[in-house]
Scaffold this motif. Structure first.
Motif, PDB file in Angstrom:
ATOM      1  N   TYR A  21     119.301  11.511 127.817  1.00 45.14           N
ATOM      2  CA  TYR A  21     120.205  10.508 128.351  1.00 45.14           C
ATOM      3  C   TYR A  21     120.251   9.202 127.568  1.00 45.14           C
ATOM      4  N   LEU A  22     119.260   8.927 126.723  1.00 43.72           N
ATOM      5  CA  LEU A  22     119.293   7.681 125.953  1.00 43.72           C
ATOM      6  C   LEU A  22     120.490   7.616 125.005  1.00 43.72           C
ATOM      7  N   PRO A  23     120.855   8.700 124.307  1.00 41.64           N
ATOM      8  CA  PRO A  23     122.074   8.624 123.480  1.00 41.64           C
ATOM      9  C   PRO A  23     123.332   8.336 124.295  1.00 41.64           C
ATOM     10  N   ILE A  24     123.421   8.886 125.507  1.00 45.06           N
ATOM     11  CA  ILE A  24     124.591   8.619 126.348  1.00 45.06           C
ATOM     12  C   ILE A  24     124.623   7.163 126.770  1.00 45.06           C
ATOM     13  N   VAL A  25     123.447   6.614 127.111  1.00 47.67           N
ATOM     14  CA  VAL A  25     123.371   5.202 127.500  1.00 47.67           C
ATOM     15  C   VAL A  25     123.778   4.303 126.337  1.00 47.67           C
ATOM     16  N   LEU A  26     123.308   4.627 125.131  1.00 44.06           N
ATOM     17  CA  LEU A  26     123.677   3.829 123.957  1.00 44.06           C
ATOM     18  C   LEU A  26     125.172   3.924 123.679  1.00 44.06           C
ATOM     19  N   LEU A  27     125.738   5.106 123.852  1.00 45.84           N
ATOM     20  CA  LEU A  27     127.185   5.264 123.648  1.00 45.84           C
ATOM     21  C   LEU A  27     127.965   4.387 124.618  1.00 45.84           C
ATOM     22  N   ILE A  28     127.557   4.374 125.885  1.00 48.36           N
ATOM     23  CA  ILE A  28     128.248   3.554 126.882  1.00 48.36           C
ATOM     24  C   ILE A  28     128.106   2.071 126.542  1.00 48.36           C
ATOM     25  N   ILE A  29     126.905   1.650 126.135  1.00 47.72           N
ATOM     26  CA  ILE A  29     126.690   0.236 125.802  1.00 47.72           C
ATOM     27  C   ILE A  29     127.558  -0.185 124.629  1.00 47.72           C
ATOM     28  N   PHE A  30     127.592   0.625 123.571  1.00 46.41           N
ATOM     29  CA  PHE A  30     128.344   0.249 122.378  1.00 46.41           C
ATOM     30  C   PHE A  30     129.853   0.426 122.559  1.00 46.41           C
ATOM     31  N   SER A  31     130.276   1.037 123.661  1.00 51.13           N
ATOM     32  CA  SER A  31     131.716   1.063 123.929  1.00 51.13           C
ATOM     33  C   SER A  31     132.232  -0.312 124.344  1.00 51.13           C
ATOM     34  N   PHE A  32     131.310  -1.209 124.744  1.00 47.94           N
ATOM     35  CA  PHE A  32     131.663  -2.590 125.087  1.00 47.94           C
ATOM     36  C   PHE A  32     131.302  -3.557 123.962  1.00 47.94           C
ATOM     37  N   ASN A  33     131.157  -3.033 122.770  1.00 48.99           N
ATOM     38  CA  ASN A  33     130.765  -3.857 121.631  1.00 48.99           C
ATOM     39  C   ASN A  33     131.973  -4.608 121.073  1.00 48.99           C
ATOM     40  N   GLU A  34     131.778  -5.889 120.791  1.00 49.93           N
ATOM     41  CA  GLU A  34     132.843  -6.705 120.208  1.00 49.93           C
ATOM     42  C   GLU A  34     133.124  -6.319 118.772  1.00 49.93           C
ATOM     43  N   SER A  35     132.059  -5.931 118.062  1.00 52.99           N
ATOM     44  CA  SER A  35     132.192  -5.617 116.650  1.00 52.99           C
ATOM     45  C   SER A  35     132.860  -4.269 116.440  1.00 52.99           C
ATOM     46  N   LYS A  36     133.562  -4.148 115.325  1.00 51.88           N
ATOM     47  CA  LYS A  36     134.180  -2.880 114.982  1.00 51.88           C
ATOM     48  C   LYS A  36     133.152  -1.896 114.454  1.00 51.88           C
ATOM     49  N   LEU A  37     132.010  -2.407 113.995  1.00 53.62           N
ATOM     50  CA  LEU A  37     130.926  -1.542 113.533  1.00 53.62           C
ATOM     51  C   LEU A  37     130.150  -1.036 114.740  1.00 53.62           C
ATOM     52  N   VAL A  38     130.110   0.265 114.909  1.00 52.39           N
ATOM     53  CA  VAL A  38     129.544   0.828 116.139  1.00 52.39           C
ATOM     54  C   VAL A  38     128.028   0.712 116.192  1.00 52.39           C
ATOM     55  N   THR A  39     127.397   0.407 115.061  1.00 52.78           N
ATOM     56  CA  THR A  39     125.936   0.295 115.044  1.00 52.78           C
ATOM     57  C   THR A  39     125.456  -1.150 115.036  1.00 52.78           C
ATOM     58  N   VAL A  40     126.379  -2.099 115.044  1.00 58.60           N
ATOM     59  CA  VAL A  40     126.028  -3.516 115.019  1.00 58.60           C
ATOM     60  C   VAL A  40     126.582  -4.174 116.268  1.00 58.60           C
ATOM     61  N   TRP A  41     125.697  -4.757 117.082  1.00 58.90           N
ATOM     62  CA  TRP A  41     126.127  -5.390 118.318  1.00 58.90           C
ATOM     63  C   TRP A  41     126.713  -6.771 118.022  1.00 58.90           C
ATOM     64  N   GLY A  42     127.947  -6.984 118.433  1.00 59.90           N
ATOM     65  CA  GLY A  42     128.624  -8.246 118.176  1.00 59.90           C
ATOM     66  C   GLY A  42     129.001  -9.008 119.418  1.00 59.90           C
ATOM     67  N   GLY A  43     128.487  -8.580 120.577  1.00 59.88           N
ATOM     68  CA  GLY A  43     128.819  -9.246 121.829  1.00 59.88           C
ATOM     69  C   GLY A  43     129.584  -8.321 122.759  1.00 59.88           C
ATOM     70  N   PHE A  44     129.660  -8.748 124.019  1.00 58.58           N
ATOM     71  CA  PHE A  44     130.316  -7.931 125.039  1.00 58.58           C
ATOM     72  C   PHE A  44     131.830  -8.116 124.976  1.00 58.58           C
ATOM     73  N   SER A  45     132.557  -6.987 125.057  1.00 57.31           N
ATOM     74  CA  SER A  45     134.017  -7.039 125.052  1.00 57.31           C
ATOM     75  C   SER A  45     134.570  -5.722 125.586  1.00 57.31           C
ATOM     76  N   THR A  46     135.730  -5.814 126.206  1.00 60.44           N
ATOM     77  CA  THR A  46     136.422  -4.618 126.697  1.00 60.44           C
ATOM     78  C   THR A  46     137.696  -4.328 125.896  1.00 60.44           C
ATOM     79  N   LYS A  47     137.791  -4.949 124.714  1.00 59.75           N
ATOM     80  CA  LYS A  47     139.038  -4.814 123.955  1.00 59.75           C
ATOM     81  C   LYS A  47     139.270  -3.395 123.462  1.00 59.75           C
ATOM     82  N   TRP A  48     138.183  -2.630 123.279  1.00 54.50           N
ATOM     83  CA  TRP A  48     138.367  -1.272 122.771  1.00 54.50           C
ATOM     84  C   TRP A  48     138.936  -0.345 123.834  1.00 54.50           C
TER      85      TRP A  48
END
Length: 272
Positions: A21-48
């Motif tokens: 379940y950790l990969p699923i949790v990470l996928l959900i978290i990074f779906s709210f990532n501000e950055s376009k790079l999926v491995t770099v956290w750039g802040g919370f956003s729902t733009k995607w």
């Protein structure tokens, strides 16, 4: 010794669930990532999520996947339930072993073999690949799972209830719809949910049997992942996870309420 084994068991369970379940949790978290790079956290956003709903290719694939899932799960549930009833109630008839083998063959058959055989069948009969062929393939693939779930419920079904109803004058069809069907309905709902989930998740069989205008969401995601994962894909996968989770929760609550109501009815009948 018991304490040592307890620590080992707890550690194994924690690591096992983390692996699942950790990969699923990470996928959900990074779906709210501000950055376009999926491995770099750039802040919370729902733009995607907003961008996802403006991506016509993904939306079309989602609509195709939803239609295929609903239709194939519904037809597979009907056919799987009939197959389960046949195998449970009619234990001796000519060709039963062959029929049982044909029903449960997709359970043990590799998906590549199933997809290739269906492709050869559609080519042999001259059927153009598209939405209809994908739906037929998913019905064939998921029907066996429904049959297994419903058959497991029918095996433990108390047939004296049906005999009592028919002794009181109820015809077989009325007995089935008023006695048998309500009892096995939770299993039928579970089978439908399982078939729908398997249809949403399928990539291999759909790749063999799809055609122009029938690209499913897993196929679309896989084709884009080869070019690089985008946050829109994370958002689409998160929505799929949410839909499946909500469906499972609703089905569990409905089954629990039905079971409680059945127990209350039995208690009331015993008191009466």
């Amino acid at each position: 010794m018991n304490s040592t084994w307890s620590r080992f068991n707890i550690t194994s369970i924690v690591l096992g669930f983390a692996f699942l379940y950790l990969p699923i949790v990470l996928l959900i978290i990074f779906s709210f990532n501000e950055s376009k790079l999926v491995t770099v956290w750039g802040g919370f956003s729902t733009k995607w999520y907003v961008s996802l709903f403006h991506n016509q290719g993904l939306m079309d694939a989602t609509w195709v996947t939803a239609r295929v899932g609903v239709i194939s799960a519904t037809v597979a549930t009907v056919l799987g339930t009939l197959a389960a009833i046949t195998l449970t109630r009619y234990t001796r008839f000519r060709g039963r072993v062959l029929f049982s083998g044909m029903v449960f063959a997709p359970l043990v058959m590799p998906e590549v073999i199933t997809g290739l055989s269906l492709l050869l069948l559609f080519v042999a009969v001259g059927l153009d690949r598209g939405f209809f062929t994908v739906t037929l393939a998913h019905i064939t693939f998921t029907m066996c799972f429904v049959a297994v779930v419903v058959q497991s419920r029918l095996v433990s079904f108390d047939r004296s209830l049906e005999e009592a109803a028919m002794d009181l004058g109820a015809p077989p069809v009325k007995t089935f719809f008023q006695i048998t069907l309500p009892v096995i309905l939770p299993a039928i709902i579970s089978g439908w949910m399982l078939a729908f989930t398997l249809s949403l998740d399928d990539l291999v069989i759909a790749s063999f049997t799809s055609g122009p205008g029938a690209t499913t969401l897993p196929m679309k995601i896989y084709s884009q992942v080869r070019l690089g994962v985008t946050p829109e894909i994370n958002a689409a996968c998160t929505i799929l996870i949410a839909v499946v989770a909500i469906g499972v929760i609703i089905a569990s609550i409905a089954n629990k309420r039905r079971e409680i109501q059945r127990q209350l009815d039995e208690q009331a009948a015993q008191r009466g």
